[in-house]
Write a protein that holds these residues in place. Structure first.
Motif, PDB file in Angstrom:
ATOM      1  N   ALA A 169       0.829  -1.207   0.000  1.00 58.53           N
ATOM      2  CA  ALA A 169       0.000   0.000   0.000  1.00 58.53           C
ATOM      3  C   ALA A 169       0.862   1.256   0.000  1.00 58.53           C
ATOM      4  O   ALA A 169       0.546   2.236  -0.685  1.00 58.53           O
ATOM      5  CB  ALA A 169      -0.922  -0.009   1.210  1.00 58.53           C
ATOM      6  N   CYS A 173       0.801   4.150  -2.941  1.00 58.79           N
ATOM      7  CA  CYS A 173       0.531   5.568  -2.686  1.00 58.79           C
ATOM      8  C   CYS A 173       1.645   6.471  -3.221  1.00 58.79           C
ATOM      9  O   CYS A 173       1.565   7.699  -3.091  1.00 58.79           O
ATOM     10  CB  CYS A 173       0.363   5.798  -1.186  1.00 58.79           C
ATOM     11  SG  CYS A 173      -1.175   5.137  -0.511  1.00 58.79           S
ATOM     12  N   ASN A 174       2.669   5.860  -3.793  1.00 55.93           N
ATOM     13  CA  ASN A 174       3.794   6.624  -4.358  1.00 55.93           C
ATOM     14  C   ASN A 174       4.454   7.530  -3.322  1.00 55.93           C
ATOM     15  O   ASN A 174       4.919   8.636  -3.642  1.00 55.93           O
ATOM     16  CB  ASN A 174       3.334   7.449  -5.576  1.00 55.93           C
ATOM     17  CG  ASN A 174       2.872   6.574  -6.724  1.00 55.93           C
ATOM     18  OD1 ASN A 174       3.510   5.573  -7.044  1.00 55.93           O
ATOM     19  ND2 ASN A 174       1.756   6.930  -7.332  1.00 55.93           N
ATOM     20  N   ALA A 175       4.467   7.075  -2.078  1.00 57.10           N
ATOM     21  CA  ALA A 175       5.145   7.836  -1.029  1.00 57.10           C
ATOM     22  C   ALA A 175       6.653   7.811  -1.281  1.00 57.10           C
ATOM     23  O   ALA A 175       7.222   6.788  -1.690  1.00 57.10           O
ATOM     24  CB  ALA A 175       4.831   7.228   0.335  1.00 57.10           C
ATOM     25  N   VAL A 181       3.390  10.152   6.687  1.00 57.44           N
ATOM     26  CA  VAL A 181       2.316   9.180   6.555  1.00 57.44           C
ATOM     27  C   VAL A 181       1.638   9.015   7.907  1.00 57.44           C
ATOM     28  O   VAL A 181       2.292   8.818   8.931  1.00 57.44           O
ATOM     29  CB  VAL A 181       2.824   7.816   6.026  1.00 57.44           C
ATOM     30  CG1 VAL A 181       3.932   7.243   6.885  1.00 57.44           C
ATOM     31  CG2 VAL A 181       1.673   6.809   5.936  1.00 57.44           C
ATOM     32  N   THR A 250       0.208  11.089   3.050  1.00 55.09           N
ATOM     33  CA  THR A 250      -0.466   9.798   2.907  1.00 55.09           C
ATOM     34  C   THR A 250      -1.184   9.437   4.198  1.00 55.09           C
ATOM     35  O   THR A 250      -0.672   9.682   5.290  1.00 55.09           O
ATOM     36  CB  THR A 250       0.551   8.690   2.567  1.00 55.09           C
ATOM     37  OG1 THR A 250       1.142   8.972   1.288  1.00 55.09           O
ATOM     38  CG2 THR A 250      -0.113   7.326   2.509  1.00 55.09           C
ATOM     39  N   LEU A 252      -2.607   5.924   5.757  1.00 61.63           N
ATOM     40  CA  LEU A 252      -2.646   4.468   5.606  1.00 61.63           C
ATOM     41  C   LEU A 252      -3.615   3.956   6.673  1.00 61.63           C
ATOM     42  O   LEU A 252      -3.237   3.772   7.826  1.00 61.63           O
ATOM     43  CB  LEU A 252      -1.246   3.884   5.801  1.00 61.63           C
ATOM     44  CG  LEU A 252      -1.004   2.471   5.318  1.00 61.63           C
ATOM     45  CD1 LEU A 252      -0.934   2.436   3.788  1.00 61.63           C
ATOM     46  CD2 LEU A 252       0.281   1.911   5.894  1.00 61.63           C
ATOM     47  N   SER A 273      -2.717  11.055  -0.629  1.00 63.76           N
ATOM     48  CA  SER A 273      -3.269   9.739  -0.964  1.00 63.76           C
ATOM     49  C   SER A 273      -3.821   9.055   0.274  1.00 63.76           C
ATOM     50  O   SER A 273      -3.242   9.162   1.363  1.00 63.76           O
ATOM     51  CB  SER A 273      -2.195   8.843  -1.590  1.00 63.76           C
ATOM     52  OG  SER A 273      -1.717   9.374  -2.803  1.00 63.76           O
ATOM     53  N   ALA A 275      -4.893   5.236   1.522  1.00 68.75           N
ATOM     54  CA  ALA A 275      -4.933   3.801   1.259  1.00 68.75           C
ATOM     55  C   ALA A 275      -6.044   3.191   2.106  1.00 68.75           C
ATOM     56  O   ALA A 275      -6.005   3.235   3.340  1.00 68.75           O
ATOM     57  CB  ALA A 275      -3.593   3.158   1.594  1.00 68.75           C
ATOM     58  N   HIS A 298      -6.104  11.320  -3.928  1.00 67.29           N
ATOM     59  CA  HIS A 298      -6.031   9.989  -4.533  1.00 67.29           C
ATOM     60  C   HIS A 298      -6.553   8.983  -3.500  1.00 67.29           C
ATOM     61  O   HIS A 298      -5.991   8.871  -2.408  1.00 67.29           O
ATOM     62  CB  HIS A 298      -4.588   9.634  -4.903  1.00 67.29           C
ATOM     63  CG  HIS A 298      -3.954  10.605  -5.845  1.00 67.29           C
ATOM     64  ND1 HIS A 298      -3.888  10.397  -7.201  1.00 67.29           N
ATOM     65  CD2 HIS A 298      -3.363  11.798  -5.630  1.00 67.29           C
ATOM     66  CE1 HIS A 298      -3.279  11.415  -7.773  1.00 67.29           C
ATOM     67  NE2 HIS A 298      -2.956  12.283  -6.841  1.00 67.29           N
ATOM     68  N   ILE A 300      -7.193   5.070  -2.805  1.00 62.36           N
ATOM     69  CA  ILE A 300      -6.707   3.800  -3.348  1.00 62.36           C
ATOM     70  C   ILE A 300      -7.261   2.644  -2.521  1.00 62.36           C
ATOM     71  O   ILE A 300      -6.923   2.481  -1.346  1.00 62.36           O
ATOM     72  CB  ILE A 300      -5.157   3.758  -3.322  1.00 62.36           C
ATOM     73  CG1 ILE A 300      -4.595   4.943  -4.127  1.00 62.36           C
ATOM     74  CG2 ILE A 300      -4.641   2.431  -3.845  1.00 62.36           C
ATOM     75  CD1 ILE A 300      -3.134   5.198  -3.882  1.00 62.36           C
ATOM     76  N   HIS A 302      -6.992  -0.893  -1.471  1.00 66.35           N
ATOM     77  CA  HIS A 302      -5.810  -1.760  -1.542  1.00 66.35           C
ATOM     78  C   HIS A 302      -6.089  -3.116  -0.923  1.00 66.35           C
ATOM     79  O   HIS A 302      -6.533  -3.221   0.216  1.00 66.35           O
ATOM     80  CB  HIS A 302      -4.628  -1.110  -0.841  1.00 66.35           C
ATOM     81  CG  HIS A 302      -3.372  -1.929  -0.963  1.00 66.35           C
ATOM     82  ND1 HIS A 302      -2.658  -2.006  -2.141  1.00 66.35           N
ATOM     83  CD2 HIS A 302      -2.759  -2.737  -0.089  1.00 66.35           C
ATOM     84  CE1 HIS A 302      -1.634  -2.825  -1.969  1.00 66.35           C
ATOM     85  NE2 HIS A 302      -1.675  -3.286  -0.737  1.00 66.35           N
TER      86      HIS A 302
END
Length: 355
Positions: A169, A173-175, A181, A250, A252, A273, A275, A298, A300, A302
């Motif tokens: 994940a 998320c292109n972290a 995060v 991000t 998560l 983002s 997740a 974004h 996502i 996951h």
């Protein structure tokens, strides 16, 4: 190699009546080597992890395969038999991990695009087919993952679902190194591994949870900031202030809390983002479309990760960059473990020895 004697019956935790927990029985049948199909293998299970998804399945909250169904979907064991005409990476005697995604076709559009967890023909251990809460399990040879020699069973098993899910994940998320995060549910089974994987990837972690025991483990594992959601009167404000006054890159979300989802869109910075991992029951997430557009968010969904990401996640354990906090229980305690998970009373990950 001398032929290995396979028993006819075994101990297993089985879903018989959805909504009433699992039944631990001592005479569940064992598939014999002669009954294996091409592509299958028989794994003598050493241990299994326990996941919140197992709780949802046992409760009948998600669709599942026909009952009786052996639960569990993250396990370590040794291959003791192979189906006909099998070869390749694994052989009898190989120590392997069994993941939730225990089979994918590799040929459908989703598989070809690297989305094997959503394969049109997928088989999910402990969900659609028998899983890891047993002493002998049928798996698929091309999908079990060899375990590095310097990684113990107990350290490897949480990676096969929890660790893999959060590691993949973070990548989805292109972290990038230096990003903030936020991890709601940071002291739990997925969360404590997420802190370490984030740290290994060069990310800065805001751990969100409650309780001094979880605070200690989160900070010890490398979180830069701890926020107890029960002791703050404005968690969004506190997170934004911590993350340079701009918000996190991000979120998560590994908890099953609806509030965690509602707050995330408020504390993320522009182009952030989210997740989506934790499943908060029947909760329906209402997000203003204008907010998504204005902040270029974004979102996502996951689910698990790929075979390659499993190898990568295990390698970080082999390098001692990720160490699971493990609680040992017995298979007979499985319904008590489910209760502890539901009540968020578990710090780290629960592992059950099967032999």
């Amino acid at each position: 190699m001398a032929q290995i004697e396979i028993p006819r019956t075994q101990k297993a935790a089985v879903l018989v009546n959805p909504g009433k927990g699992l039944e631990v029985i001592s005479n569940h049948p064992v598939t014999q080597p002669s009954e294996l199909k091409p592509g299958q293998c028989l794994v003598k299970m050493h241990c299994t992890g326990v996941c919140h998804t197992d709780v949802h399945i046992a409760a009948g909250e998600v669709p599942h395969g026909p009952v009786p169904l052996v639960g569990g979907h993250e396990g370590i064991g040794t291959i003791v038999a192979l189906g006909p005409a099998e070869g390749g990476v694994v052989k009898v005697g190989t120590r392997v991990g069994v993941r939730w995604l225990c089979y994918a076709c590799g040929k459908c559009e989703l598989c070809r695009r690297g989305k094997e967890a959503a394969c049109e023909s997928r088989k999910l251990a402990g969900h659609l087919v028998d899983g890891t809460f047993c002493q002998y399990m049928v798996a698929w040879s091309d999908h079990v993952v060899p375990i590095p020699d310097n990684v113990s069973d107990e350290q490897a098993v949480p990676v096969l679902c929890a660790g893999l899910t959060v590691y993949a994940a973070l990548k989805a998320c292109n972290a990038v190194p230096g990003d903030w995060v936020v991890i709601p549910g940071a002291g739990g089974g997925l969360g404590h591994l997420a802190i370490q994987y984030a740290h290994a990837l060069g990310l800065k972690v805001v751990a969100v949870d409650t309780g001094d025991d979880k605070k200690d483990i989160c900070l010890d594992l490398g979180a830069e900031k701890w926020i107890d959601f029960k002791q703050t009167d404005d968690i969004v404000r506190d997170i934004v202030a911590t993350c340079d006054g701009k918000g996190a890159h991000t979120a998560l979300i590994v908890t099953a809390s609806p509030r965690a989802y509602e707050d995330s869109v408020k504390y993320l910075r522009t182009a952030g983002s989210i997740a989506v991992i934790g499943i908060p029951g029947p909760f329906v997430w209402s997000i203003p479309v204008a907010l998504i557009l204005r902040k270029s968010l974004h979102i996502i969904g996951h689910l698990l990760g790929t075979y390659q990401e499993t190898v990568e996640a295990l390698e970080l354990v082999a390098q001692k960059k990720v160490v699971g906090h493990v609680n040992h229980r017995k298979l007979e305690d499985i319904n008590d473990v489910f209760k502890d998970i539901t009540q968020a009373n578990v710090v780290g990950r629960t592992v059950i020895r099967l032999q």
